[in-house]
Design a protein around this motif. Structure first.
Motif, short mmCIF file in Angstrom:
data_model
loop_
_atom_site.label_atom_id
_atom_site.label_comp_id
_atom_site.label_asym_id
_atom_site.label_seq_id
_atom_site.Cartn_x
_atom_site.Cartn_y
_atom_site.Cartn_z
N ARG A 23 0.86 -1.19 0.00
CA ARG A 23 0.00 0.00 0.00
C ARG A 23 0.89 1.23 0.00
N THR A 24 0.85 1.96 -1.09
CA THR A 24 1.67 3.16 -1.24
C THR A 24 0.75 4.36 -1.47
N GLU A 25 0.94 5.38 -0.67
CA GLU A 25 0.17 6.61 -0.81
C GLU A 25 1.00 7.62 -1.60
N VAL A 26 0.46 8.06 -2.73
CA VAL A 26 1.18 8.96 -3.63
C VAL A 26 0.46 10.30 -3.69
N VAL A 27 1.17 11.36 -3.37
CA VAL A 27 0.63 12.73 -3.45
C VAL A 27 1.42 13.48 -4.51
N THR A 28 0.71 13.96 -5.52
CA THR A 28 1.35 14.75 -6.57
C THR A 28 1.30 16.23 -6.18
N LEU A 29 2.47 16.84 -6.07
CA LEU A 29 2.56 18.24 -5.67
C LEU A 29 2.27 19.16 -6.85
N ALA A 30 2.03 20.43 -6.55
CA ALA A 30 1.73 21.40 -7.60
C ALA A 30 2.88 21.51 -8.60
N SER A 31 4.08 21.23 -8.14
CA SER A 31 5.26 21.31 -9.02
C SER A 31 5.36 20.13 -9.97
N GLY A 32 4.54 19.10 -9.73
CA GLY A 32 4.61 17.89 -10.55
C GLY A 32 5.42 16.79 -9.90
N PHE A 33 6.19 17.13 -8.87
CA PHE A 33 6.92 16.10 -8.13
C PHE A 33 5.95 15.29 -7.28
N GLU A 34 6.38 14.10 -6.90
CA GLU A 34 5.55 13.22 -6.08
C GLU A 34 6.13 13.05 -4.69
N ARG A 35 5.24 12.88 -3.74
CA ARG A 35 5.63 12.51 -2.38
C ARG A 35 4.97 11.16 -2.09
N ARG A 36 5.82 10.14 -1.82
CA ARG A 36 5.31 8.79 -1.63
C ARG A 36 5.62 8.30 -0.22
N SER A 37 4.66 7.60 0.38
CA SER A 37 4.84 7.02 1.71
C SER A 37 3.98 5.78 1.81
N THR A 38 4.21 4.98 2.84
CA THR A 38 3.41 3.78 3.04
C THR A 38 3.08 3.59 4.52
N PRO A 39 1.85 3.22 4.84
CA PRO A 39 1.50 2.91 6.22
C PRO A 39 1.82 1.47 6.60
N TRP A 40 2.26 0.66 5.63
CA TRP A 40 2.54 -0.76 5.86
C TRP A 40 4.04 -0.99 5.98
N ALA A 41 4.44 -1.67 7.04
CA ALA A 41 5.84 -2.03 7.20
C ALA A 41 6.20 -3.27 6.37
N ALA A 42 5.20 -4.09 6.06
CA ALA A 42 5.44 -5.33 5.32
C ALA A 42 4.34 -5.53 4.28
N GLY A 43 4.66 -6.32 3.26
CA GLY A 43 3.66 -6.65 2.24
C GLY A 43 2.62 -7.60 2.80
N ARG A 44 1.53 -7.75 2.04
CA ARG A 44 0.44 -8.65 2.44
C ARG A 44 0.05 -9.51 1.24
N ARG A 45 -0.12 -10.80 1.47
CA ARG A 45 -0.42 -11.72 0.38
C ARG A 45 -1.93 -11.91 0.20
N ARG A 46 -2.32 -12.07 -1.04
CA ARG A 46 -3.71 -12.39 -1.39
C ARG A 46 -3.70 -13.55 -2.39
N TYR A 47 -4.71 -14.41 -2.30
CA TYR A 47 -4.80 -15.57 -3.19
C TYR A 47 -6.25 -15.79 -3.61
N LEU A 48 -6.41 -16.49 -4.74
CA LEU A 48 -7.72 -16.97 -5.19
C LEU A 48 -7.60 -18.47 -5.37
#
Length: 209
Positions: A23-48
């Motif tokens: 889970r990555t949160e991406v904020v695009t600034l007015a300048s066009g640059f991005e600020r990226r952060s994540t609230p998750w310390a680890a990945g999470r698996r999903r299956y079907l």
């Protein structure tokens, strides 16, 4: 935690699809640059699972397993055949596969861990559901006999009979299951003949344990 220490039978998982998500949160600034952060310390698996089942007996077995877990209520063990060892899936485990930590002369317990990637950019995953009888431990490069350490198969905590000396690396090799739960409270089966049918894919999601 509501968890059953049982593994989904392998035959019911054949043809499953899945992988890891972040889970990555991406904020695009007015300048066009991005600020990226994540609230998750680890990945999470999903299956079907279940979509490739055709035998009514296998579908009944999966339905029974689902009922025993009360749908989403109880977690269980799932073997991800693409990632179930401390090494590559096709390789043999060794006691040097993964670094658990370094001794300090007093510490005796170390949680099992698996690293993904190299150097300081590597991601680390805590392994909470090792397969009993598969864990191998080494201290400072020398493998230990099985009677001088213990492993809790429900938490992945390794406890040594004696504390490693300061700076001595504790390493491990092991097989493990992924703790998951059903991510649905409904199972659907379509009867296509007297001996065969079709099942809608049932989603699984990794649990934080």
């Amino acid at each position: 935690m509501a968890f059953h220490e049982v593994r989904l039978p392998a035959r019911l998982a054949f043809g499953s699809t899945g992988g890891v998500e972040r889970r990555t949160e991406v904020v695009t600034l007015a300048s066009g640059f991005e600020r990226r952060s994540t609230p998750w310390a680890a990945g999470r698996r999903r299956y079907l699972i279940g979509a490739n089942l055709r035998s009514l007996d296998d579908m009944a077995a999966l339905t029974g397993f689902f009922e025993a877990r009360r749908g989403r209520l109880y977690g269980f063990r799932f073997r991800d055949f693409a990632d179930f060892k401390s090494c590559a899936p096709g390789a043999a485990t060794t006691a040097l596969d993964q670094v658990l930590g370094e001794g300090d002369g007093t510490r005796m317990s170390f949680p099992l861990r698996k690293r993904y990637g190299e150097d300081e950019t590597a991601a680390e995953r805590v392994i909470a559901k090792p397969v009993e009888g598969t864990v191998r431990i080494a201290v400072d490069g020398s493998e230990l006999a099985a009677d001088v350490f213990s492993v809790d198969p429900t938490t992945g905590l390794v406890t040594l009979a004696a504390a490693p000396g300061a700076g001595e690396a504790v390493t491990a090799g092991f097989e493990f299951d992924t703790p998951v739960r059903f991510d649905t409270d409904r199972i659907e089966v379509t009867l296509e003949s007297f001996a065969a049918g079709r099942m809608a894919a049932a989603p699984l999601i990794e649990m934080r344990v």
